[in-house]
Motif scaffolding. Sequence first.
Motif, PDB file in Angstrom:
ATOM      1  N   ASP A 100       1.108  -1.315   0.104  1.00  0.00           N
ATOM      2  CA  ASP A 100       0.179  -0.139  -0.127  1.00  0.00           C
ATOM      3  C   ASP A 100       0.830   1.236   0.054  1.00  0.00           C
ATOM      4  O   ASP A 100       1.770   1.203   1.761  1.00  0.00           O
ATOM      5  N   ARG A 147      -0.973  -5.060   2.417  1.00  0.00           N
ATOM      6  CA  ARG A 147      -1.825  -5.590   2.846  1.00  0.00           C
ATOM      7  C   ARG A 147      -2.549  -6.919   2.422  1.00  0.00           C
ATOM      8  O   ARG A 147      -1.985  -6.777   1.014  1.00  0.00           O
ATOM      9  N   LEU A 159      -5.338  -9.171  -0.418  1.00  0.00           N
ATOM     10  CA  LEU A 159      -6.728  -8.064  -1.151  1.00  0.00           C
ATOM     11  C   LEU A 159      -8.278  -8.737  -0.520  1.00  0.00           C
ATOM     12  O   LEU A 159      -8.612  -9.305  -1.055  1.00  0.00           O
ATOM     13  N   TRP A 188      -7.518  -3.402  -4.996  1.00  0.00           N
ATOM     14  CA  TRP A 188      -7.306  -4.112  -3.248  1.00  0.00           C
ATOM     15  C   TRP A 188      -8.547  -5.422  -3.365  1.00  0.00           C
ATOM     16  O   TRP A 188      -9.096  -5.835  -2.315  1.00  0.00           O
TER      17      TRP A 188
END
Length: 372
Positions: free
Chosen positions: A210, A217, A219, A280
């Motif tokens: 990110d 992070r 998804l 994401w």
Amino acid sequence: MSWVIHWAIALVSAYFAWRMRKQNIGLTIMSMCVGGLAGLSMGDIVVEGRQIGGFAEFLKVSITGGLPSLVTSIVAWLLMLGFVVGLVFTVVIYRREAREADTKRIAVVELRGLVDTSDTPLISAISSRFVGRREDCRIDLRSMVSSRSLDVAAALRELEHLPRNLRQRRADTARADMQVVTGGVMQVPLLFYAGMLLDDEGRVTLMDWDRIKEQWRELTDVDSGARFQLDDIDSVQPNDEVVLAVSASYKAELADIAATFPGLPLVQLYRPNPRVNALWSEDEQAALTQQFLDVLSDLQNRGVTQVHLILAAPASLSIRFGRAYDARNMPSLRCYQWEKGQTTPYPWSVQMPLTLGASAIHLPTESQIAKA
């Protein structure tokens, strides 16, 4: 208004992630029993223990003004028994998870080629929902692909060791007990090739960096429903070499493509209003990957023999595309690196291997495109 929508989507994603977390049924039973006992204690409790010969005969529990004392005693005994059962389950599950953690392996493949993420390594961001011993399998190619010393061939040779390294990490562990978690900040052609190398490695979980929060992070966002749009494929003729420009996180530079690939037909696959740091969703990426494969299959059916891939996508999607690409049933593919402001905006590419066991090849663009 848009920030409100994104905040709401993030909140919903966090809620479902919490709801889907792995739970210990023993702890659940214990908490329910404690809640039940707390509910019984809302009245004035009277507890009587009668003994015979120094041994407890029975425990009598009653609530003034509530249920009959016999019923209350039975409920109390059942709740206490349930608490003990929950405690046993908790211990058994804990021991089983401890054995699994010792048996299972989590190979963490962090791909470093651009940004220095050593302060926040990928292995430190792995969720506790992944059970197993973490194995650090990072690949650092920054010294080989920096702007001052570019040696893509050496970087490709280093990447080739990835499947062997994973097999060594797995050792005598069953394939089902090996989980691969990968992500990286690296040149797109190398990410695509790394995806190809990971294709046969079983379960692979993708993470991404990110840029705003400067952290790794998963998804976990909700699918926005946005999909690729396709332009100009009907103009493709048999045996053509084709430039396929994929705009997923930002728009591919059409002027740079025209300067680098004069005379070659261009097919565009693009998301409406693409944005950086926005993809994401696991489901959304899977749907975009299917569209990418559909276009490659269509080009194959039209007699295309060579695809020059311009890929403007986040690292996780680039790796996913590489995992999905099948050189046996799709056109030969070269994935290009973009360098802003250079005389040749796409100065080099990686020719993906055509057969199992073959090596990827670094190709300088000047020696490949001669159709001006």
